[in-house]
Design a protein around this motif. Sequence first.
Motif, short mmCIF file in Angstrom:
data_model
loop_
_atom_site.label_atom_id
_atom_site.label_comp_id
_atom_site.label_asym_id
_atom_site.label_seq_id
_atom_site.Cartn_x
_atom_site.Cartn_y
_atom_site.Cartn_z
N ASP A 26 0.97 -1.17 -0.07
CA ASP A 26 -0.04 -0.04 -0.14
C ASP A 26 0.71 1.04 0.01
O ASP A 26 0.50 2.43 -0.47
CB ASP A 26 -0.98 0.16 1.29
N TYR A 27 2.11 1.13 0.70
CA TYR A 27 2.73 2.38 0.75
C TYR A 27 3.64 2.67 -0.54
O TYR A 27 4.72 3.44 -0.62
CB TYR A 27 3.73 2.28 2.03
N ASN A 29 3.14 4.23 -3.40
CA ASN A 29 2.46 4.87 -4.03
C ASN A 29 3.03 6.53 -4.22
O ASN A 29 3.90 6.83 -3.51
CB ASN A 29 1.06 5.17 -3.28
N ASN A 50 -3.60 9.41 -7.65
CA ASN A 50 -2.92 8.75 -6.37
C ASN A 50 -2.59 7.35 -7.06
O ASN A 50 -3.31 6.47 -7.05
CB ASN A 50 -3.79 8.54 -5.29
N TYR A 51 -1.40 7.42 -7.48
CA TYR A 51 -0.56 6.22 -8.27
C TYR A 51 -0.16 5.02 -7.19
O TYR A 51 0.13 5.44 -6.13
CB TYR A 51 0.47 6.64 -9.00
N GLN A 52 -0.47 3.77 -7.65
CA GLN A 52 -0.08 2.87 -6.83
C GLN A 52 1.00 1.98 -7.69
O GLN A 52 0.67 1.85 -8.93
CB GLN A 52 -1.20 1.95 -6.71
N LYS A 78 10.06 1.84 -2.44
CA LYS A 78 9.46 2.96 -1.65
C LYS A 78 10.13 4.18 -1.90
O LYS A 78 9.58 5.36 -2.15
CB LYS A 78 9.36 2.75 -0.09
N CYS A 81 9.22 5.69 -5.34
CA CYS A 81 8.07 6.12 -5.51
C CYS A 81 7.87 7.82 -4.65
O CYS A 81 7.51 8.74 -5.15
CB CYS A 81 6.96 5.32 -4.62
N ASP A 85 6.54 11.59 -5.34
CA ASP A 85 5.43 12.12 -4.71
C ASP A 85 5.07 13.79 -4.46
O ASP A 85 5.86 14.56 -4.34
CB ASP A 85 5.49 11.34 -3.08
N GLU A 165 -3.39 4.24 -12.07
CA GLU A 165 -3.73 5.67 -11.75
C GLU A 165 -5.04 5.60 -11.07
O GLU A 165 -5.54 6.58 -10.45
CB GLU A 165 -3.45 6.47 -12.97
N ARG A 170 -4.45 0.52 -15.29
CA ARG A 170 -2.87 0.53 -14.72
C ARG A 170 -2.11 0.07 -16.27
O ARG A 170 -2.50 -0.29 -17.12
CB ARG A 170 -2.49 -0.66 -13.92
#
Length: 177
Positions: A26-27, A29, A50-52, A78, A81, A85, A165, A170
């Motif tokens: 989940d993190y 992103n 809020n991209y994953q 991470k 990403c 951010d 997205e 995706r």
Amino acid sequence: MNLNHPWLLANVRLMPRRFSIEVAKDYFNFASAHFLIFANGRREALHGHNYQVSVAVEGELDPAGVVLDFITFKPLVKRVCDDLDHRTLIQSENPILKLRKKGAGIEIFYKKQKLLLPKSDVILLPLANTSTELLAEYIAKQINRRVRQTFSATKLKYMEVAVEEARGQRGIFRGEF
């Protein structure tokens, strides 16, 4: 049954062994603004997602029987990403856009329009567009570079990065390592 019998050794094919890991936390992103320029030259409005991100790598097992150490690999993804951010992602390789750094800002020229954004809020990406597909490729290259620095002895073969997205929407990049 004798598993070393010559007939068995000659006639039984072993299943090829391929190993991979996937991380999709989940993190992984980032929240960023962007706009696309479509094939017809039309620019969409500046907007955000809020991209994953998820990442899969395939490679050889190390002596401990793992492709990569999850504990070390996850923070690396991470950080990639986090670098994207809360920024506006601008495609610096698009021939329709003209970019100019001016003082503390970035001027973006599209046809007769001009966008002026604070330099500190912008990341100029070496991409033709900020589509999820090209963002996935960019992220894969960043991960590839960091993995080679951190896991220099690792023998990876392929990587797949997905950038979502919106739920169920995706872009995916698959490439050789």
